[in-house]
Design an enzyme around this catalytic site. Structure first.
Site, mmCIF file in Angstrom:
data_model
loop_
_atom_site.group_PDB
_atom_site.id
_atom_site.type_symbol
_atom_site.label_atom_id
_atom_site.label_comp_id
_atom_site.label_asym_id
_atom_site.label_seq_id
_atom_site.Cartn_x
_atom_site.Cartn_y
_atom_site.Cartn_z
ATOM 1 C CE1 TYR A 19 -4.258 -1.655 0.164
ATOM 2 C CE2 TYR A 19 -2.907 -3.305 1.276
ATOM 3 C CZ TYR A 19 -4.074 -2.949 0.628
ATOM 4 O OH TYR A 19 -5.063 -3.879 0.434
ATOM 5 C CE1 TYR A 147 -6.963 -6.814 3.499
ATOM 6 C CE2 TYR A 147 -5.965 -8.620 4.725
ATOM 7 C CZ TYR A 147 -5.961 -7.750 3.653
ATOM 8 O OH TYR A 147 -4.954 -7.828 2.723
ATOM 9 C CG ASP A 248 -9.648 -15.144 6.724
ATOM 10 O OD1 ASP A 248 -8.603 -15.656 7.178
ATOM 11 O OD2 ASP A 248 -9.648 -14.183 5.937
ATOM 12 C CE LYS A 277 -1.470 -11.784 7.826
ATOM 13 N NZ LYS A 277 -2.831 -11.433 7.438
HETATM 14 C C1 LIG Z 1 -3.423 -11.371 6.088
HETATM 15 C C2 LIG Z 1 -4.790 -11.881 5.938
HETATM 16 C C3 LIG Z 1 -5.260 -12.371 4.708
HETATM 17 C C4 LIG Z 1 -4.430 -12.343 3.457
HETATM 18 O O1 LIG Z 1 -3.288 -13.126 3.537
HETATM 19 P P1 LIG Z 1 -2.046 -12.827 2.548
HETATM 20 O O2 LIG Z 1 -1.073 -13.902 2.869
HETATM 21 O O3 LIG Z 1 -1.575 -11.449 2.874
HETATM 22 O O4 LIG Z 1 -2.577 -12.926 1.160
HETATM 23 C C5 LIG Z 1 -6.545 -12.866 4.672
HETATM 24 N N1 LIG Z 1 -7.343 -12.897 5.762
HETATM 25 C C6 LIG Z 1 -6.914 -12.442 6.947
HETATM 26 C C7 LIG Z 1 -7.826 -12.517 8.129
HETATM 27 C C8 LIG Z 1 -5.644 -11.904 7.085
HETATM 28 O O5 LIG Z 1 -5.235 -11.422 8.274
#
Ligand SMILES: *Cc1c(COP(=O)(O)O)cnc(C)c1O
Length: 429
Positions: A19, A147, A248, A277
């Site tokens: 960004y 997100y 997620d 992550k």
């Molecule tokens: C970081 C994140 C993503 C995206 O993961 P990337 O490896 O950056 O593509 C998706 N969902 C959540 C909740 C996240 O924290």
């Protein structure tokens, strides 16, 4: 060798950072190496890392066990295609993930990044309903302030305002949104808090494939902690209205919230889970999407006869080998005690921040500490102040937050929190 002025100038002129702008590039902090919880800068200074490289470096940098796993695997085979070929690192990683994740999630899809795993989860939900003869159920329902990543499908379920849906209107899939739960973590469920969800499902369940959400902790969309009772209620409503639930857990997974997976706070299993992550302990990019046997089989009986996804670096052996070792490390230690130790320290050491007149609220859950300000910070102004205080903290908007590696000592946590308060105190008006 240290990064020199010419290299920094090249970076500014040519390289996009997350960004970032190409006409007003943000200042960069050159890092030479990192060990444990410390980043070593080109000028010799060391910073205590409060970010764990965006949730990922749970065991700290340059960990001997993770290094050894990477070396061993790289000498064997760094990568091989996953189409028609399999290998031990992927098999053993999948076995671990099936064991660790909430009950029922035992069909594993390995992908390259969190965003891709979010895409994969939505494709699974759509293919599932297609195979069940309900192709009309192809839209997603999402929470505001959520997100889920930066690719197009993921963007379409991110918060419409912070995700700039306006800018991409006509390009992004049109999804349904409801407000985030009002009930905070630890509060009794507020009357009517599930009404928006129930109303949406009762009106549109025939169009909705899945509810996608970040369980308990909304990350990049607001660092907001909400009620497990709400999540439990949402699970029940998804069942009642025949809508899948995608959790997620890319940020929340692997202990960060005090449970191995945030869904455990509510005692629920989603139909599909996204992981990323911290999966490799922050060593490299890898993500996984797990679903149930029923969904896996239903998709496979559908028109396509298979699940329609297969990235080039799927199941990358190097990443899988490091992930295996990272999960072994996690399981070998009393991670829950470490996370609750950090929670206690963050609560105690960040608490004085509420006295500052630029601070609205301080909240802590698991190894996540958030100081919410009244006004957004100016990154170019605040970042150098943190660096001068010997800490690495990267706020966004009104949120100054940390999610340290689980190995951070109490002394370092005190320095980290003290540094944040000192910097914010200096910015008081
Ligand atoms: C970081 C994140 C993503 C995206 O993961 P990337 O490896 O950056 O593509 C998706 N969902 C959540 C909740 C996240 O924290």
């Amino acid at each position: 060798m240290s990064i020199n002025e010419e290299q920094l100038a090249f970076d500014q002129a040519h390289i996009w950072h997350p960004y970032s702008s190409m006409i007003n590039p943000p200042p960069m902090t050159p890092v030479e190496s990192a060990t444990g919880v410390r980043l070593k800068l080109s000028d010799g200074r060391e910073l205590i890392d409060g970010m764990a490289s965006w949730w990922s470096t749970i065991h700290g940098y340059n960990h001997p066990r993770l290094n050894a796993a990477a070396h061993t695997q790289i000498d064997r085979m760094s990568h091989v295609m996953f189409g028609g070929i399999t290998h031990e690192p992927a098999i053993e990683l999948a076995r671990k993930l099936v064991e660790m994740t909430p009950a029922g999630l035992d069909r594993v899809f390995l992908a390259d990044s969190g965003s891709v795993s979010a895409e994969v989860s939505m494709k699974m939900a759509i293919q599932y309903w297609h195979a069940r003869g309900k192709p009309g159920k192809h839209r997603m329902l999402s929470l505001r302030n959520g997100y889920h990543g930066d690719t197009f499908g993921a963007m379409s379920v991110c918060d419409p305002v912070t995700g700039m849906h306006e800018l991409f209107s006509g390009v992004l899939a049109q999804q349904f949104f409801i407000p985030r739960p009002e009930t905070r973590f630890g509060q009794p469920l507020l009357e009517g808090d599930l009404d928006a969800l129930e109303h949406m499902l009762s009106e549109h369940a025939d169009e909705i494939a899945a509810l996608i959400l970040e369980p308990i902790v909304q990350g990049a969309g607001g660092m907001y902690f909400y009620s497990p009772e709400w999540l439990k209620g949402a699970r029940a409503l998804c069942d009642r209205y025949e809508v899948l639930m995608i959790a997620d857990e890319i940020a929340t997974g692997f202990g960060r919230t005090g449970k191995l997976f945030a869904c455990e706070h509510a005692g629920i299993s989603p139909d599909i889970i996204c992981l990323g992550k911290a999966l490799t302990g922050g060593y490299m990019t890898l993500a996984a999407t797990l679903t149930t046997a029923h969904i896996g089989e239903t998709i496979s009986k559908g028109g396509a006869g298979c699940f329609m996804h297969g990235p080039t670096f799927m199941g990358n052996p190097l990443a899988c080998a490091v992930a295996n070792e990272s999960l072994t490390l996690l399981q070998e230690q009393d991670w829950q005690a470490e996370v609750s130790r950090i929670e206690g320290q963050l609560k105690q050491k960040l608490a004085p921040a509420v006295e500052l007149n630029n601070v609205e609220e301080v909240r802590v859950l698991g190894a996540i500490g958030v100081v919410q300000l009244h006004e957004p910070v100016t990154l170019a102004e605040i970042q150098p102040l943190f660096v001068d205080a010997g800490i690495w903290v990267r706020p966004f908007g009104k949120l100054v937050y940390v999610m340290p590696p689980y190995v951070m000592s109490n002394d370092d946590l005190a320095t980290l929190c003290g540094g944040i308060i000192e910097v914010l105190h200096g910015l008081e008006s």
